[in-house]
Design a protein around this motif. Structure first.
Motif, PDB file in Angstrom:
ATOM      1  N   ARG A 130       0.829  -1.371   0.139  1.00  0.00           N
ATOM      2  CA  ARG A 130       0.188  -0.053  -0.028  1.00  0.00           C
ATOM      3  C   ARG A 130       0.851   1.173  -0.065  1.00  0.00           C
ATOM      4  O   ARG A 130       0.350   2.200  -0.753  1.00  0.00           O
ATOM      5  CB  ARG A 130      -1.009   0.124   1.304  1.00  0.00           C
ATOM      6  CG  ARG A 130      -1.975   1.104   1.233  1.00  0.00           C
ATOM      7  CD  ARG A 130      -2.848   1.087   2.442  1.00  0.00           C
ATOM      8  NE  ARG A 130      -3.761   2.369   2.289  1.00  0.00           N
ATOM      9  CZ  ARG A 130      -4.888   2.219   1.847  1.00  0.00           C
ATOM     10  NH1 ARG A 130      -5.193   1.089   1.121  1.00  0.00           N
ATOM     11  NH2 ARG A 130      -5.681   3.404   1.818  1.00  0.00           N
ATOM     12  N   SER A 131       2.061   1.285   0.713  1.00  0.00           N
ATOM     13  CA  SER A 131       2.679   2.299   0.997  1.00  0.00           C
ATOM     14  C   SER A 131       3.457   2.959  -0.583  1.00  0.00           C
ATOM     15  O   SER A 131       3.764   4.042  -0.863  1.00  0.00           O
ATOM     16  CB  SER A 131       3.846   2.290   1.758  1.00  0.00           C
ATOM     17  OG  SER A 131       4.979   1.063   1.292  1.00  0.00           O
TER      18      SER A 131
ATOM     19  N   GLU B 139       0.536   4.316  -2.548  1.00  0.00           N
ATOM     20  CA  GLU B 139       0.175   5.546  -2.402  1.00  0.00           C
ATOM     21  C   GLU B 139       1.224   6.661  -2.831  1.00  0.00           C
ATOM     22  O   GLU B 139       1.003   7.835  -3.327  1.00  0.00           O
ATOM     23  CB  GLU B 139       0.264   5.672  -0.672  1.00  0.00           C
ATOM     24  CG  GLU B 139      -0.842   4.922   0.009  1.00  0.00           C
ATOM     25  CD  GLU B 139      -1.955   5.587   0.189  1.00  0.00           C
ATOM     26  OE1 GLU B 139      -2.424   6.672  -0.462  1.00  0.00           O
ATOM     27  OE2 GLU B 139      -3.126   5.315   0.826  1.00  0.00           O
ATOM     28  N   ARG B 140       2.561   6.280  -2.706  1.00  0.00           N
ATOM     29  CA  ARG B 140       3.579   6.958  -2.969  1.00  0.00           C
ATOM     30  C   ARG B 140       3.737   7.357  -4.511  1.00  0.00           C
ATOM     31  O   ARG B 140       3.753   8.402  -4.912  1.00  0.00           O
ATOM     32  CB  ARG B 140       5.041   6.534  -2.476  1.00  0.00           C
ATOM     33  CG  ARG B 140       6.120   7.460  -2.784  1.00  0.00           C
ATOM     34  CD  ARG B 140       7.402   6.951  -1.976  1.00  0.00           C
ATOM     35  NE  ARG B 140       7.763   5.554  -2.039  1.00  0.00           N
ATOM     36  CZ  ARG B 140       7.464   4.589  -1.159  1.00  0.00           C
ATOM     37  NH1 ARG B 140       7.092   5.099   0.056  1.00  0.00           N
ATOM     38  NH2 ARG B 140       7.829   3.339  -1.302  1.00  0.00           N
TER      39      ARG B 140
ATOM     40  N   LEU C 215       1.024   7.066  -6.523  1.00  0.00           N
ATOM     41  CA  LEU C 215       0.024   8.109  -6.959  1.00  0.00           C
ATOM     42  C   LEU C 215       0.136   9.513  -6.723  1.00  0.00           C
ATOM     43  O   LEU C 215      -0.141  10.474  -7.515  1.00  0.00           O
ATOM     44  CB  LEU C 215      -1.302   7.717  -6.357  1.00  0.00           C
ATOM     45  CG  LEU C 215      -2.170   6.251  -6.858  1.00  0.00           C
ATOM     46  CD1 LEU C 215      -3.097   5.807  -5.983  1.00  0.00           C
ATOM     47  CD2 LEU C 215      -2.275   6.449  -8.447  1.00  0.00           C
ATOM     48  N   LYS C 216       0.717   9.844  -5.494  1.00  0.00           N
ATOM     49  CA  LYS C 216       1.264  11.035  -5.210  1.00  0.00           C
ATOM     50  C   LYS C 216       2.049  11.771  -6.364  1.00  0.00           C
ATOM     51  O   LYS C 216       2.313  12.788  -6.273  1.00  0.00           O
ATOM     52  CB  LYS C 216       1.997  11.229  -3.703  1.00  0.00           C
ATOM     53  CG  LYS C 216       0.757  11.021  -2.809  1.00  0.00           C
ATOM     54  CD  LYS C 216       1.513  10.833  -1.192  1.00  0.00           C
ATOM     55  CE  LYS C 216       0.599  10.643  -0.341  1.00  0.00           C
ATOM     56  NZ  LYS C 216       1.332  10.468   1.143  1.00  0.00           N
TER      57      LYS C 216
ATOM     58  N   ARG D 181     -10.154   2.262  -2.187  1.00  0.00           N
ATOM     59  CA  ARG D 181      -9.725   3.180  -1.203  1.00  0.00           C
ATOM     60  C   ARG D 181      -8.583   4.004  -1.858  1.00  0.00           C
ATOM     61  O   ARG D 181      -8.658   5.532  -1.675  1.00  0.00           O
ATOM     62  CB  ARG D 181      -9.584   2.629  -0.090  1.00  0.00           C
ATOM     63  CG  ARG D 181      -9.368   3.349   1.300  1.00  0.00           C
ATOM     64  CD  ARG D 181      -9.037   2.767   2.566  1.00  0.00           C
ATOM     65  NE  ARG D 181     -10.160   1.906   2.761  1.00  0.00           N
ATOM     66  CZ  ARG D 181     -10.166   0.865   2.863  1.00  0.00           C
ATOM     67  NH1 ARG D 181      -9.216  -0.137   2.462  1.00  0.00           N
ATOM     68  NH2 ARG D 181     -11.421  -0.070   3.355  1.00  0.00           N
ATOM     69  N   LEU D 182      -7.818   3.599  -2.729  1.00  0.00           N
ATOM     70  CA  LEU D 182      -6.631   4.302  -3.275  1.00  0.00           C
ATOM     71  C   LEU D 182      -7.307   5.452  -4.103  1.00  0.00           C
ATOM     72  O   LEU D 182      -7.038   6.587  -4.095  1.00  0.00           O
ATOM     73  CB  LEU D 182      -5.631   3.484  -3.771  1.00  0.00           C
ATOM     74  CG  LEU D 182      -4.834   2.479  -3.068  1.00  0.00           C
ATOM     75  CD1 LEU D 182      -4.017   1.599  -4.336  1.00  0.00           C
ATOM     76  CD2 LEU D 182      -3.826   3.627  -2.601  1.00  0.00           C
TER      77      LEU D 182
ATOM     78  N   ASN E 205      -9.030   8.173  -2.224  1.00  0.00           N
ATOM     79  CA  ASN E 205      -8.167   9.077  -1.676  1.00  0.00           C
ATOM     80  C   ASN E 205      -7.403   9.815  -2.487  1.00  0.00           C
ATOM     81  O   ASN E 205      -7.094  11.121  -1.854  1.00  0.00           O
ATOM     82  CB  ASN E 205      -7.158   8.100  -0.390  1.00  0.00           C
ATOM     83  CG  ASN E 205      -8.120   7.439   0.717  1.00  0.00           C
ATOM     84  OD1 ASN E 205      -8.968   7.841   0.869  1.00  0.00           O
ATOM     85  ND2 ASN E 205      -7.344   6.635   0.995  1.00  0.00           N
ATOM     86  N   HIS E 206      -7.170   9.509  -3.629  1.00  0.00           N
ATOM     87  CA  HIS E 206      -6.249  10.306  -4.458  1.00  0.00           C
ATOM     88  C   HIS E 206      -7.074  10.782  -5.497  1.00  0.00           C
ATOM     89  O   HIS E 206      -6.502  11.426  -6.720  1.00  0.00           O
ATOM     90  CB  HIS E 206      -5.216   9.276  -4.836  1.00  0.00           C
ATOM     91  CG  HIS E 206      -4.111   9.056  -4.023  1.00  0.00           C
ATOM     92  ND1 HIS E 206      -3.191   9.692  -3.644  1.00  0.00           N
ATOM     93  CD2 HIS E 206      -3.920   7.902  -3.062  1.00  0.00           C
ATOM     94  CE1 HIS E 206      -2.341   9.277  -2.676  1.00  0.00           C
ATOM     95  NE2 HIS E 206      -2.931   8.050  -2.327  1.00  0.00           N
TER      96      HIS E 206
END
Length: 346
Positions: free
Chosen positions: A189-190, A193-194, A196-197, A232-233, A236-237
């Motif tokens: 997940r980390s 997340e990174r 997508l940011k 959820r990803l 959130n993004h």
């Protein structure tokens, strides 16, 4: 089906291999059959051979192999390189023009059918997507092959895309390198997340090993009811999800449910998946030459009622995605020769 999709399907109708949209079983020429089977078998066979040589070498020549290779390789992979934990290490020429991949694509008559929105959306600056691909199948042979084909209609996304893959793949020599070159990063997940940011797009097979183990030859089954992390990803993004369905991959291998409960327990406790699947001629390493069409739907942007909690928003979005993937399947199953099948969401 869009006119663009119809052209892609019609392109080879007049060839000696006869691949009309209603045909499931593809009949490649002898040369295509041998070349494709050899390519797919060679890739997996090479990986197995390299790792067997390492094991045998470690037994007979421990100082040379263990000290000279295994320890430095493992140290680099786990502590120094760690490309899979960062931005990956894609090799575009390897993804698009690898002769083995080209032969394998012809062996499966692999085609991509696009929703008309996608090429247009790809031209927008900073565009991002999450490609949610189903089903995984007994072995997701199509994933590495379709990756390079995305460039045809979505070149911008192609260069910004990363595919999430199981962590264990990056611990095995040769598999690690092929995974990195073909655009894969760690599926944690980390990492997702990174990326997508950073503005990357992601390709995810949400069913994963659980879906792989539950694949049944000749049935369209996707493991989705409990899979909400990718939803959820996206929320959130604020990234739209593209539902993707792969017609054909459920027929690549004849499957067996022998000792299934034991193998599922092994997966749960160790993370090791052992599918019992037999491809072309009973081959464990090569799928049957099944006509394969990857259908990419319209980007899905979730809509919510006011006042919903985070959990309720995720559940609502999950329901919308389930409806979208079922609608995509139902729309294309008839023209592609799967009209008698129903999509099972488990």
């Amino acid at each position: 089906m869009s006119s663009n999709a119809e052209k892609k399907l019609e392109k080879r109708d007049g060839s000696t291999t006869t691949t009309t949209p209603g045909n499931k079983i593809y009949a490649p020429s002898s040369s295509e059959l041998l070349a494709g089977a050899a390519a797919l078998s060679f890739l997996l066979g090479l990986v197995i051979a390299i790792n067997l040589l390492i094991l045998v070498g470690a037994y007979y020549f421990p100082r040379i192999v263990v000290l000279g290779f295994l320890i430095p390789y493992t140290t680099y992979a786990l502590f120094i390189g760690k490309q899979e934990q960062n931005d990956g290490a894609p090799w575009d020429a390897f993804r698009r023009n690898n002769v083995l991949f080209t032969a394998a694509r012809r062996y499966l008559n692999l085609k991509l059918v696009w929703d008309k929105e996608l090429p247009v959306a790809d031209k927008k600056e900073g565009v991002q997507f999450i490609f949610a691909v189903f089903p995984h199948g007994s072995n997701s042979d199509f994933r590495i092959l379709m990756d390079g084909m995305l460039h045809d209609e979505m070149p911008n996304t192609f260069h910004r895309l990363r595919s999430l893959a199981a962590s264990v793949l990056f611990r095995i020599p040769a598999i690690r390198e092929i995974s990195l070159w073909s655009n894969c990063v760690d599926a944690s997940r980390s990492v997702a997340e990174r990326l997508l940011k950073r503005g990357r797009s992601l390709m995810i097979l949400p069913g994963g090993q659980a879906e792989q183990m539950r694949t049944i030859f000749g049935r369209e089954r996707i493991y989705l009811n409990r899979r909400k992390g990718f939803i959820r990803l996206a929320i959130n993004h604020n990234v739209p999800i593209i539902p993707v369905y792969v017609f054909g991959c459920s027929d690549y291998y004849k499957t067996s449910n022998f000792a299934l409960n034991f193998r599922l327990s092994l997966l749960k406790n160790t993370g090791i998946a052992i599918p019992l699947a037999f491809g072309w001629g009973g081959h464990l390493l090569c799928p049957r030459p099944v006509d394969t069409t990857v259908v990419l739907g319209a980007p899905l942007r979730f809509k919510f009622e006011d006042g919903l909690s985070e959990v309720e928003r995720v559940d609502a979005a999950h329901g919308q995605f389930c409806d979208a993937i079922r609608a995509l399947f139902d729309k294309h199953k008839g023209p592609l020769g799967y009209g008698e099948r129903e999509l099972e969401i488990i």
